[in-house]
Design a protein around this motif. Structure first.
Motif, PDB file in Angstrom:
ATOM      1  N   GLY A  67      31.173  27.162  42.598  1.00 54.13           N
ATOM      2  CA  GLY A  67      31.724  28.328  41.916  1.00 54.13           C
ATOM      3  C   GLY A  67      33.088  28.007  41.349  1.00 54.13           C
ATOM      4  N   MET A  68      33.866  29.053  41.116  1.00 50.44           N
ATOM      5  CA  MET A  68      35.138  28.834  40.446  1.00 50.44           C
ATOM      6  C   MET A  68      36.080  30.005  40.696  1.00 50.44           C
ATOM      7  SD  MET A  68      33.484  29.468  36.680  1.00 50.44           S
ATOM      8  CE  MET A  68      31.914  28.778  37.190  1.00 50.44           C
ATOM      9  N   ILE A  69      37.303  29.869  40.238  1.00 50.74           N
ATOM     10  CA  ILE A  69      38.289  30.950  40.323  1.00 50.74           C
ATOM     11  C   ILE A  69      38.329  31.650  38.970  1.00 50.74           C
ATOM     12  CG2 ILE A  69      40.708  31.541  40.718  1.00 50.74           C
ATOM     13  CD1 ILE A  69      40.914  29.105  42.527  1.00 50.74           C
ATOM     14  N   TYR A  70      38.075  32.954  39.003  1.00 49.13           N
ATOM     15  CA  TYR A  70      38.002  33.757  37.790  1.00 49.13           C
ATOM     16  C   TYR A  70      39.267  34.592  37.596  1.00 49.13           C
ATOM     17  CZ  TYR A  70      32.914  32.928  37.955  1.00 49.13           C
ATOM     18  OH  TYR A  70      31.663  32.364  37.975  1.00 49.13           O
ATOM     19  N   TYR A  71      39.467  35.016  36.365  1.00 52.21           N
ATOM     20  CA  TYR A  71      40.579  35.916  36.086  1.00 52.21           C
ATOM     21  C   TYR A  71      40.177  36.919  35.012  1.00 52.21           C
ATOM     22  CZ  TYR A  71      41.405  32.935  31.952  1.00 52.21           C
ATOM     23  OH  TYR A  71      41.270  32.242  30.764  1.00 52.21           O
ATOM     24  N   ARG A  72      40.877  38.051  34.997  1.00 54.00           N
ATOM     25  CA  ARG A  72      40.647  39.074  33.989  1.00 54.00           C
ATOM     26  C   ARG A  72      41.401  38.681  32.724  1.00 54.00           C
ATOM     27  NH1 ARG A  72      39.150  44.429  35.280  1.00 54.00           N
ATOM     28  NH2 ARG A  72      39.780  44.814  33.111  1.00 54.00           N
ATOM     29  N   ALA A  73      40.671  38.109  31.767  1.00 53.46           N
ATOM     30  CA  ALA A  73      41.312  37.609  30.549  1.00 53.46           C
ATOM     31  C   ALA A  73      41.979  38.727  29.767  1.00 53.46           C
ATOM     32  CB  ALA A  73      40.282  36.904  29.679  1.00 53.46           C
ATOM     33  N   ASP A  74      41.408  39.926  29.788  1.00 51.74           N
ATOM     34  CA  ASP A  74      42.013  41.047  29.054  1.00 51.74           C
ATOM     35  C   ASP A  74      43.360  41.438  29.647  1.00 51.74           C
ATOM     36  OD1 ASP A  74      40.160  41.724  31.177  1.00 51.74           O
ATOM     37  OD2 ASP A  74      40.531  43.829  30.749  1.00 51.74           O
ATOM     38  N   ILE A  75      43.475  41.391  30.976  1.00 51.46           N
ATOM     39  CA  ILE A  75      44.750  41.726  31.623  1.00 51.46           C
ATOM     40  C   ILE A  75      45.765  40.616  31.377  1.00 51.46           C
ATOM     41  CG2 ILE A  75      45.872  42.140  33.852  1.00 51.46           C
ATOM     42  CD1 ILE A  75      43.321  43.519  34.783  1.00 51.46           C
ATOM     43  N   PHE A  76      45.294  39.374  31.382  1.00 50.38           N
ATOM     44  CA  PHE A  76      46.185  38.249  31.071  1.00 50.38           C
ATOM     45  C   PHE A  76      46.759  38.403  29.669  1.00 50.38           C
ATOM     46  CE2 PHE A  76      45.845  34.300  33.891  1.00 50.38           C
ATOM     47  CZ  PHE A  76      45.623  35.042  35.030  1.00 50.38           C
ATOM     48  N   LYS A  77      45.921  38.761  28.711  1.00 57.44           N
ATOM     49  CA  LYS A  77      46.378  38.905  27.331  1.00 57.44           C
ATOM     50  C   LYS A  77      47.426  40.005  27.215  1.00 57.44           C
ATOM     51  CE  LYS A  77      41.986  37.291  25.396  1.00 57.44           C
ATOM     52  NZ  LYS A  77      40.721  37.695  24.721  1.00 57.44           N
ATOM     53  N   GLY A  99      31.385  45.364  34.101  1.00 55.24           N
ATOM     54  CA  GLY A  99      32.836  45.408  33.900  1.00 55.24           C
ATOM     55  C   GLY A  99      33.236  46.323  32.766  1.00 55.24           C
ATOM     56  N   GLN A 100      32.472  46.286  31.681  1.00 49.41           N
ATOM     57  CA  GLN A 100      32.796  47.135  30.531  1.00 49.41           C
ATOM     58  C   GLN A 100      32.539  48.605  30.811  1.00 49.41           C
ATOM     59  OE1 GLN A 100      30.618  45.343  27.296  1.00 49.41           O
ATOM     60  NE2 GLN A 100      31.840  43.462  27.366  1.00 49.41           N
ATOM     61  N   ALA A 101      31.641  48.876  31.753  1.00 46.66           N
ATOM     62  CA  ALA A 101      31.423  50.269  32.149  1.00 46.66           C
ATOM     63  C   ALA A 101      32.652  50.820  32.850  1.00 46.66           C
ATOM     64  CB  ALA A 101      30.204  50.359  33.067  1.00 46.66           C
ATOM     65  N   ALA A 102      33.376  49.940  33.537  1.00 50.02           N
ATOM     66  CA  ALA A 102      34.597  50.355  34.226  1.00 50.02           C
ATOM     67  C   ALA A 102      35.811  50.277  33.328  1.00 50.02           C
ATOM     68  CB  ALA A 102      34.818  49.474  35.464  1.00 50.02           C
ATOM     69  N   ASN A 103      35.785  49.349  32.364  1.00 49.30           N
ATOM     70  CA  ASN A 103      36.922  49.140  31.478  1.00 49.30           C
ATOM     71  C   ASN A 103      36.410  48.503  30.198  1.00 49.30           C
ATOM     72  OD1 ASN A 103      39.195  47.988  30.141  1.00 49.30           O
ATOM     73  ND2 ASN A 103      40.353  47.981  32.066  1.00 49.30           N
ATOM     74  N   LYS A 104      36.508  49.199  29.083  1.00 51.25           N
ATOM     75  CA  LYS A 104      35.930  48.728  27.823  1.00 51.25           C
ATOM     76  C   LYS A 104      36.472  47.370  27.391  1.00 51.25           C
ATOM     77  CE  LYS A 104      34.722  53.257  25.906  1.00 51.25           C
ATOM     78  NZ  LYS A 104      34.919  54.201  24.771  1.00 51.25           N
ATOM     79  N   GLY A 105      37.683  47.047  27.771  1.00 48.48           N
ATOM     80  CA  GLY A 105      38.269  45.778  27.356  1.00 48.48           C
ATOM     81  C   GLY A 105      37.965  44.630  28.291  1.00 48.48           C
ATOM     82  N   PHE A 162      37.249  43.824  41.034  1.00 51.30           N
ATOM     83  CA  PHE A 162      37.536  43.020  39.852  1.00 51.30           C
ATOM     84  C   PHE A 162      37.202  43.795  38.585  1.00 51.30           C
ATOM     85  CE2 PHE A 162      36.516  39.352  36.970  1.00 51.30           C
ATOM     86  CZ  PHE A 162      37.766  38.756  36.993  1.00 51.30           C
ATOM     87  N   TRP A 163      36.046  44.445  38.551  1.00 48.69           N
ATOM     88  CA  TRP A 163      35.646  45.237  37.381  1.00 48.69           C
ATOM     89  C   TRP A 163      36.657  46.342  37.091  1.00 48.69           C
ATOM     90  CZ3 TRP A 163      30.086  45.794  39.704  1.00 48.69           C
ATOM     91  CH2 TRP A 163      29.359  44.628  39.451  1.00 48.69           C
ATOM     92  N   ALA A 164      37.145  46.957  38.153  1.00 53.15           N
ATOM     93  CA  ALA A 164      38.071  48.084  37.984  1.00 53.15           C
ATOM     94  C   ALA A 164      39.499  47.642  37.709  1.00 53.15           C
ATOM     95  CB  ALA A 164      38.036  48.962  39.237  1.00 53.15           C
ATOM     96  N   GLY A 165      39.777  46.356  37.767  1.00 52.13           N
ATOM     97  CA  GLY A 165      41.138  45.879  37.533  1.00 52.13           C
ATOM     98  C   GLY A 165      42.037  46.047  38.733  1.00 52.13           C
ATOM     99  N   LYS A 166      41.451  46.312  39.889  1.00 52.38           N
ATOM    100  CA  LYS A 166      42.251  46.426  41.109  1.00 52.38           C
ATOM    101  C   LYS A 166      42.662  45.041  41.606  1.00 52.38           C
ATOM    102  CE  LYS A 166      41.954  50.849  41.113  1.00 52.38           C
ATOM    103  NZ  LYS A 166      43.152  51.671  40.715  1.00 52.38           N
ATOM    104  N   THR A 167      41.871  44.022  41.240  1.00 52.93           N
ATOM    105  CA  THR A 167      42.268  42.639  41.436  1.00 52.93           C
ATOM    106  C   THR A 167      42.158  41.941  40.086  1.00 52.93           C
ATOM    107  OG1 THR A 167      40.009  41.986  42.057  1.00 52.93           O
ATOM    108  CG2 THR A 167      41.540  42.520  43.843  1.00 52.93           C
ATOM    109  N   VAL A 168      43.042  41.007  39.840  1.00 50.06           N
ATOM    110  CA  VAL A 168      43.081  40.323  38.542  1.00 50.06           C
ATOM    111  C   VAL A 168      42.502  38.918  38.644  1.00 50.06           C
ATOM    112  CG1 VAL A 168      44.574  39.640  36.619  1.00 50.06           C
ATOM    113  CG2 VAL A 168      45.143  41.657  37.985  1.00 50.06           C
TER     114      VAL A 168
END
Length: 562
Positions: free
Chosen positions: A227-237, A362-368, A339-345
């Protein structure tokens, strides 16, 4: 698991968060059996080569994103941006001979009614009857244990690698209950079944027990990583963070303060767990994970200096207040929701988390919403490494009591079910009857309302093709994941006992479980590294040193897998 495999079509990843990371990182070093077992499961590397099928890649379908070769024989999974417009036929001649067989596979979801349109379509194409008996995947290990204890083995059985530890003396049970496929598939004999021969050798290798080939590998990948370490690219941007600059543990840790906003309920990290192993160059192979130090001595992953550094790093994230409280409390089941809700990045998960179904949730929780993964990196910024997992994590087995004619019939059926992605056979095996169970749309085959009720992942857990990357309607995910794989395979290495089936002495399991409990507490800031070092001493005395001698013996007698 690769983002293409059929589980994702029915939401396996989201339905079973506890399993998602396990599919790509399977416990081939099973803590089953006993020190007195007459068989260990181990096979020397030379013997494995002698019994696995000759590999011959299929040229029936051309991928949009070709496979890329990497280090130590690894290769990325081919990628598809569209389902082939004109599916080709890959199987000719007689398939089934009218036989009837009982099959048992795990299922994550509702069991469809018997005799449904999907089952009928596949069985009609096969010319035989596979009576599907799907069993709850969340309790599958318990079911398997009952089967093995009773000896009531079906004609064709799926055994996930991560469930073998629950089966007493599994390596002995393989010989007792399953058909030796060596006479049918070893070497060039497999060329009689071209679609099976097109499965990469790393999958078949892990289906070898005690010098004989038993298991048919499922979803074999040429680039199988835990596996890997993921991040919320929209929050990073939004935060103006360039993920490409995260190339060390210090750089990752610095994001803790930057991305944690407790007033919003946002935390930088979830529990990153074993996915920190890659960063600290710790073997992520299942079991205790023995390797050799610079002097050539056998040491477990627990004894590596890097393991302490990893624990200190993880603990510092928790103590810094940058890890979500629910993760600290041990709630892993809701990690995806956080993660979907943006509570963790920043989170960590198996490869199968990066799929179209994830984007929809994820988009159901946050369109971006946008999931991305860090390219692999080393804790100190040096050249990174990433350990390969065995090419397959699930295997199907045939009952030992089947006749020669029945075995050949089932292997012809397996050859049909293993037809390459985008073929006519693939369509039938994965989607059923055109017009009834699915229709072809701009995004490829799409289940109808009836199909959504009855098409479930059962036939493809008996045999299937090499893993591919495909996410209908989410081409960017396919391209991004393919690019991640292409980078990762350049840094791949094989752990010391790569793809070897080894049954660890059951007498050591209790000590390892106790140590792992302390590790979890240290990683999440509940205990100290000193507590770990004390627990490690206890582990060595109560099981670790026994395991070291055991693995030294395995290496002396059989060699190692890499």
């Amino acid at each position: 698991m690769p983002s293409s495999i059929a589980f994702t079509r029915r939401g396996f990843v989201t339905a079973s968060a506890g399993v998602a990371g396990a599919v790509a990182g399977v416990p081939l070093l099973s803590a089953c059996g006993s020190s007195a077992s007459s068989t260990t499961g181990v096979t020397a590397k030379s013997a494995v080569k002698a019994v696995i099928p000759t590999y011959k890649a299929s040229s029936a379908v051309t991928a949009d994103i070709p496979s890329v070769a990497g280090a130590v024989g690894s290769a990325t999974d081919p990628g598809f941006l569209n389902f082939p417009a004109n599916p080709v036929k890959t199987v000719t001649g007689t398939i089934g001979s009218g036989g009837t067989y009982k099959t048992v596979t795990p299922i994550w979801g509702s069991v469809p009614p018997a005799g449904n349109s999907y089952y009928k379509a596949v069985n009609a194409a096969l010319g035989a009857t596979l009576n599907e008996n799907p069993s709850d995947g969340n309790n599958y290990a318990t079911m398997l244990s009952t089967l093995f204890a009773s000896g009531n083995i079906p004609d064709w059985l799926d055994v996930p690698g991560w469930n073998t530890a629950a089966i007493q003396n599994f390596s002995e049970g393989v010989e007792k209950y399953f058909k030796d496929l060596t006479p049918y598939l070893a070497g060039d004999k497999a060329l009689d079944y071209p679609n099976l021969a097109a499965i990469p050798s790393t999958g078949w290798s892990a289906g070898v027990w005690n010098g004989k080939l038993y298991g048919i590998p499922l979803w074999t990948s040429g680039a199988s990583f835990a596996g890997m370490i993921y991040y919320r690219a929209d929050i990073f941007k939004t935060a103006g963070i360039d993920a490409s600059t995260i190339t060390s543990a210090d750089a990752l840790k610095a994001l803790g303060a930057e991305l944690t906003n407790k007033s919003k309920g946002q935390y930088a990290f979830d529990d990153l767990g074993i996915y920190l192993f890659q960063m600290f160059n710790i073997p992520i192979s299942s079991g205790v994970g023995f390797t050799k130090d610079s002097s050539g001595n056998f040491i477990s992953k627990y004894e590596m200096p890097e393991y302490v550094e990893m624990l200190e790093f993880a603990s510092s994230l928790a103590k810094g207040g940058w890890v979500h409280p629910s993760a600290i409390a041990g709630d892993s089941q809701n990690a995806k929701n956080r993660f979907w809700a943006g509570k963790t990045v920043i989170t960590a998960d198996g490869n199968g988390a990066w799929v179209g179904a994830d984007a929809q949730s994820g988009q159901a929780a946050n369109k971006g919403y946008e999931r991305q993964a860090f390219k692999i990196f080393s804790f100190d910024g040096s050249t990174p490494k990433i350990g390969l997992e065995a090419g397959a994590g699930m295997f199907s087995y045939l009952n030992k009591n089947l006749s020669d004619a029945q075995v050949k019939e089932l292997l012809r059926i397996a050859n049909f079910l293993a037809a390459p992605y985008g073929s006519q056979e693939y369509l039938v095996a994965r989607y059923g009857q055109s017009g009834t169970d699915y229709t072809i749309t701009a995004n490829g085959p799409t289940l109808t309302s009836e199909g959504n009720k009855v098409v479930i992942d059962t036939f493809d857990q008996l045999a299937n093709c090499q893993a591919v990357i495909y996410n209908a309607g989410f081409n960017q995910i396919t391209q991004d994941y393919a690019a991640w794989q292409a980078d990762a395979v350049q840094h791949a290495y094989k752990p010391l006992f790569f793809a070897m089936n080894i049954t660890e002495p059951a007498s050591t399991a209790k000590a390892t479980t106790a140590l792992e409990s302390v590790i979890t507490d240290v990683r999440l800031g509940r205990k100290t590294v000193t507590d770990y070092q004390n627990a490690l001493t206890t582990w060595k005395n109560q099981g670790g040193n026994t395991l070291r001698a055991f693995y030294e013996g395995v290496a002396k007698k059989y060699g190692t897998g890499n």
